[in-house]
Design an enzyme around this catalytic site. Structure first.
Site, PDB file in Angstrom:
ATOM      1  CB  CYS A 168      -1.364  -0.052  -4.919  1.00 23.92           C
ATOM      2  SG  CYS A 168      -2.513   0.147  -3.553  1.00 23.92           S
TER       3      CYS A 168
ATOM      4  CG  ASP B  14     -13.061   9.418   5.705  1.00 30.11           C
ATOM      5  OD1 ASP B  14     -12.402   8.445   5.301  1.00 30.11           O
ATOM      6  OD2 ASP B  14     -13.067  10.537   5.133  1.00 30.11           O
TER       7      ASP B  14
ATOM      8  CB  THR C  81       1.620   2.444   0.659  1.00 30.00           C
ATOM      9  OG1 THR C  81       0.789   1.277   0.724  1.00 30.00           O
ATOM     10  CG2 THR C  81       2.925   2.116  -0.029  1.00 30.00           C
TER      11      THR C  81
ATOM     12  CG  PHE D  19       0.990 -10.744  -9.763  1.00 21.48           C
ATOM     13  CD1 PHE D  19       0.346 -11.436  -8.745  1.00 21.48           C
ATOM     14  CD2 PHE D  19       0.721  -9.396  -9.908  1.00 21.48           C
ATOM     15  CE1 PHE D  19      -0.543 -10.796  -7.900  1.00 21.48           C
ATOM     16  CE2 PHE D  19      -0.164  -8.749  -9.063  1.00 21.48           C
ATOM     17  CZ  PHE D  19      -0.795  -9.452  -8.058  1.00 21.48           C
ATOM     18  CG  LEU D  20       4.283 -15.191 -14.235  1.00 23.11           C
ATOM     19  CD1 LEU D  20       4.958 -16.549 -14.308  1.00 23.11           C
ATOM     20  CD2 LEU D  20       5.214 -14.115 -14.818  1.00 23.11           C
TER      21      LEU D  20
ATOM     22  CE  LYS E  51      -1.074   5.128  -3.613  1.00 24.52           C
ATOM     23  NZ  LYS E  51      -0.096   4.702  -2.623  1.00 24.52           N
TER      24      LYS E  51
ATOM     25  NE  ARG F 171      -8.252   4.723  -5.660  1.00 22.66           N
ATOM     26  CZ  ARG F 171      -8.073   4.574  -4.353  1.00 22.66           C
ATOM     27  NH1 ARG F 171      -7.406   5.490  -3.663  1.00 22.66           N
ATOM     28  NH2 ARG F 171      -8.547   3.526  -3.726  1.00 22.66           N
TER      29      ARG F 171
ATOM     30  CB  ALA G  99       0.212 -11.513 -21.375  1.00 20.36           C
TER      31      ALA G  99
HETATM   32  N1  LIG Z   1      -6.529   0.381  -2.045  1.00 24.66           N
HETATM   33  C1  LIG Z   1      -5.734  -0.663  -1.859  1.00 24.66           C
HETATM   34  O1  LIG Z   1      -5.944  -1.746  -2.422  1.00 24.66           O
HETATM   35  C2  LIG Z   1      -4.538  -0.561  -0.948  1.00 24.66           C
HETATM   36  C3  LIG Z   1      -3.855  -1.728  -0.579  1.00 24.66           C
HETATM   37  C4  LIG Z   1      -2.755  -1.639   0.273  1.00 24.66           C
HETATM   38  C5  LIG Z   1      -2.346  -0.388   0.722  1.00 24.66           C
HETATM   39  N2  LIG Z   1      -3.006   0.755   0.328  1.00 24.66           N
HETATM   40  C6  LIG Z   1      -2.555   2.035   0.861  1.00 24.66           C
HETATM   41  O2  LIG Z   1      -3.432   2.411   1.924  1.00 24.66           O
HETATM   42  C7  LIG Z   1      -3.616   3.828   1.940  1.00 24.66           C
HETATM   43  C8  LIG Z   1      -5.096   4.161   1.834  1.00 24.66           C
HETATM   44  O3  LIG Z   1      -5.552   3.722   0.562  1.00 24.66           O
HETATM   45  P1  LIG Z   1      -7.102   3.722   0.183  1.00 24.66           P
HETATM   46  O4  LIG Z   1      -7.199   3.122  -1.175  1.00 24.66           O
HETATM   47  O5  LIG Z   1      -7.878   3.133   1.316  1.00 24.66           O
HETATM   48  O6  LIG Z   1      -7.346   5.314   0.135  1.00 24.66           O
HETATM   49  P2  LIG Z   1      -8.726   6.106  -0.067  1.00 24.66           P
HETATM   50  O7  LIG Z   1      -8.334   7.330  -0.786  1.00 24.66           O
HETATM   51  O8  LIG Z   1      -9.759   5.189  -0.612  1.00 24.66           O
HETATM   52  O9  LIG Z   1      -9.178   6.492   1.414  1.00 24.66           O
HETATM   53  C9  LIG Z   1      -8.520   7.396   2.246  1.00 24.66           C
HETATM   54  C10 LIG Z   1      -9.561   8.034   3.175  1.00 24.66           C
HETATM   55  O10 LIG Z   1      -8.880   8.818   4.158  1.00 24.66           O
HETATM   56  C11 LIG Z   1      -9.673   9.946   4.456  1.00 24.66           C
HETATM   57  N3  LIG Z   1      -8.831  10.952   5.135  1.00 24.66           N
HETATM   58  C12 LIG Z   1      -7.787  11.655   4.639  1.00 24.66           C
HETATM   59  N4  LIG Z   1      -7.254  12.450   5.593  1.00 24.66           N
HETATM   60  C13 LIG Z   1      -7.974  12.236   6.729  1.00 24.66           C
HETATM   61  C14 LIG Z   1      -7.902  12.755   8.047  1.00 24.66           C
HETATM   62  N5  LIG Z   1      -6.970  13.647   8.417  1.00 24.66           N
HETATM   63  N6  LIG Z   1      -8.811  12.319   8.950  1.00 24.66           N
HETATM   64  C15 LIG Z   1      -9.747  11.415   8.602  1.00 24.66           C
HETATM   65  N7  LIG Z   1      -9.854  10.883   7.366  1.00 24.66           N
HETATM   66  C16 LIG Z   1      -8.979  11.291   6.435  1.00 24.66           C
HETATM   67  C17 LIG Z   1     -10.227  10.360   3.114  1.00 24.66           C
HETATM   68  O11 LIG Z   1     -11.381  11.162   3.247  1.00 24.66           O
HETATM   69  C18 LIG Z   1     -10.525   8.989   2.479  1.00 24.66           C
HETATM   70  O12 LIG Z   1     -11.856   8.568   2.732  1.00 24.66           O
HETATM   71  C19 LIG Z   1      -2.755   4.367   0.801  1.00 24.66           C
HETATM   72  O13 LIG Z   1      -1.494   4.717   1.319  1.00 24.66           O
HETATM   73  C20 LIG Z   1      -2.621   3.183  -0.121  1.00 24.66           C
HETATM   74  O14 LIG Z   1      -1.448   3.241  -0.896  1.00 24.66           O
HETATM   75  C21 LIG Z   1      -4.106   0.673  -0.485  1.00 24.66           C
END
Ligand SMILES: NC(=O)c1ccc[n+]([C@@H]2O[C@H](COP(=O)([O-])OP(=O)(O)OC[C@H]3O[C@@H](n4cnc5c(N)ncnc54)[C@H](O)[C@@H]3O)[C@@H](O)[C@H]2O)c1
Length: 436
Positions: free
Chosen positions: A263, A30, A122, A252-253, A266, A331, A255
């Protein structure tokens, strides 16, 4: 196998820890140095049941490491996952791919030997092509394949979801990449989790279509709940009555106050944008987003009507702030617009959440944060359940009655049965159920 996980958020951290638990050697990267330092000290930056123990066990076994050095982690890896954030782009709602593109460039510079670069974030259809182009341009000599492997885990049940997925989707037409992906997920083959291989663009669209469909189901039952209130029906019974039909299914039903989270909001908007750009508008998803946006303020009106239509000067106690139980993620939580609407109507808001208060403080203003459901209820004219944490399922109503200004419960998750609450001498409002 040697794995580098780029991005150590909800998805990267859980996936990295689970891959390590399968026996792979995982380095989680990270760029947030404070987060990496905390992880190295054994401190977990998110609230996710079981994650602390899983990380400790695999870090101890030296299968799971944390670093800010992306190049060092990528150079030795056979598989590099991109799990960085893809938030909504300010202004137009498209997915912001800045972090993905930046990660692709950094990965490209460090590649050595054949490496599979896997997008777990995603991302809109065509992003895999763009990642491939960026890596190819940055390092024309690199040997690599770009794969789409969307993640379907749910916060709050993330480890179970990762280890027992309904399916794993892998988008690639490269035979060597397919072999690497098969090796990575081999432990799940043994669990008989279905692995679906498809092309990259299809894999990317599957993720958005899945989220949009689930958001549609939630919004559908929310609108049926509104109708049930008007016509004197019970939405819980309607949901059960339709959910028992295998073609519909019962999940997912439920209310409630509308969907939120990191997710669905967005991803639905990003999918609408992709569809519009491709002249194939998704009118159902457009309606879902519009209905869901209006719903949160409508829930504030429900609270107001439970108190005779006047909130000015009254104290409202809100139980549950995170977008769902068992996470500290705020979020797009429905509590945010709901609380703003209550404040706009002149109410003073007290709030309690079992895990989300630290995150909530960063996004809510003018709220008094409390350390239990009971201290939250003090002098309140109404108690509002917004997130259905387990500890709100058996509240001591006799105790609440002694501290509240008025015994009124607004249950936006239909946790309780109306007759049960009436026995405690509370006025009760819920979602899609009429008073009998
Ligand atoms: N949160 C969920 O439940 C969930 C479920 C399925 C899919 N997703 C998808 O997964 C992806 C990640 O979601 P998340 O909730 O884990 O995001 P998050 O924001 O919690 O974490 C992303 C991390 O990436 C790091 N980062 C960004 N650019 C970087 C780089 N160049 N090098 C190293 N680290 C870097 C950030 O510092 C951050 O800690 C998104 O596309 C989201 O839509 C999320």
């Amino acid at each position: 196998m040697r794995v580098a996980m780029i991005g150590t958020g909800y998805v990267g951290l859980v996936s990295g820890a689970c891959f390590a638990d399968f026996g792979h050697a995982v380095i989680c990267v990270d760029k947030d140095a404070a987060k990496v330092a905390a992880l190295k000290r054994g401190e977990i930056p998110i609230h996710e049941p079981g994650l602390d123990e899983l990380i400790a066990r695999n870090a101890q076994a030296e299968r799971l490491k944390f670093t800010t050095d992306l190049g060092g982690a990528v150079k030795d890896a056979e598989a590099v996952f991109i799990a960085v954030g893809t938030p909504s782009r300010r202004g137009d709602g498209h997915a912001d791919l800045t972090f993905v593109h930046e990660a692709a460039r950094e990965i490209a510079r460090a590649l050595s030997g054949f490496t599979v670069v896997i997008t777990k974030s995603t991302v809109p259809v065509g992003t895999g092509d763009e990642v491939e182009r960026i890596i190819g341009e940055t390092r024309p000599d690199a040997e690599f394949a770009v794969v789409s492997n969307p993640e379907f885990l749910r916060e709050g049940a993330a480890i179970r979801d990762f280890k027992h997925p309904d399916r794993i989707v892998v988008g690639t037409d490269d035979a060597r990449a397919r072999e690497v992906m098969t090796g990575l997920y081999r432990p799940l083959y043994l669990n008989r989790s279905p692995v679906m291989f498809t092309d990259r663009r299809t894999a990317e669209l599957i993720k958005y279509a899945a989220n949009a469909f689930l958001a549609t189901k939630i919004t559908f039952i929310n609108e049926i709940a509104d109708l049930a209130e008007k016509v004197g029906a019970d939405v819980q019974e309607v949901a059960r009555g339709i959910g028992l039909d295998n073609r519909i299914g019962s999940k997912f039903l439920h209310a409630g106050p509308g969907f939120g989270g990191s997710c669905f909001p967005k991803d639905t908007v990003a999918l609408i944008k992709t569809a519009q750009d491709n002249a194939a508008p998704l009118r159902i998803v457009e309606a879902v987003v519009a209905a869901n946006d209006q719903r949160k303020r409508a829930m504030a009106r429900k609270v107001s009507s439970a108190l005779g239509g006047e909130l000015r000067g009254k104290t409202i106690a809100v139980l549950g702030l995170t977008f769902k139980p068992n996470t500290d993620d705020m979020r797009e939580a429905p509590s945010i617009p709901l609380i703003a609407a209550l404040q706009d109507m002149g109410a003073k808001v007290r709030a309690y959440d079992p895990a989300g208060i630290a995150q909530a403080k960063a996004v809510l203003t003018g709220v008094t944060f409390c350390d239990s459901a009971y201290s939250c209820a003090e002098a309140a004219s109404a108690l509002v359940i917004v997130t259905e944490w387990e500890q709100f399922r058996a509240l001591d109503f006799a105790r609440l009655k002694t501290v509240m200004a008025q015994p009124v419960l607004v249950d936006l998750r239909n946790v309780y049965r109306p007759e049960e609450i009436a026995r405690h001498g509370f006025a009760y409002e819920s979602v899609g159920r009429v008073k009998k």
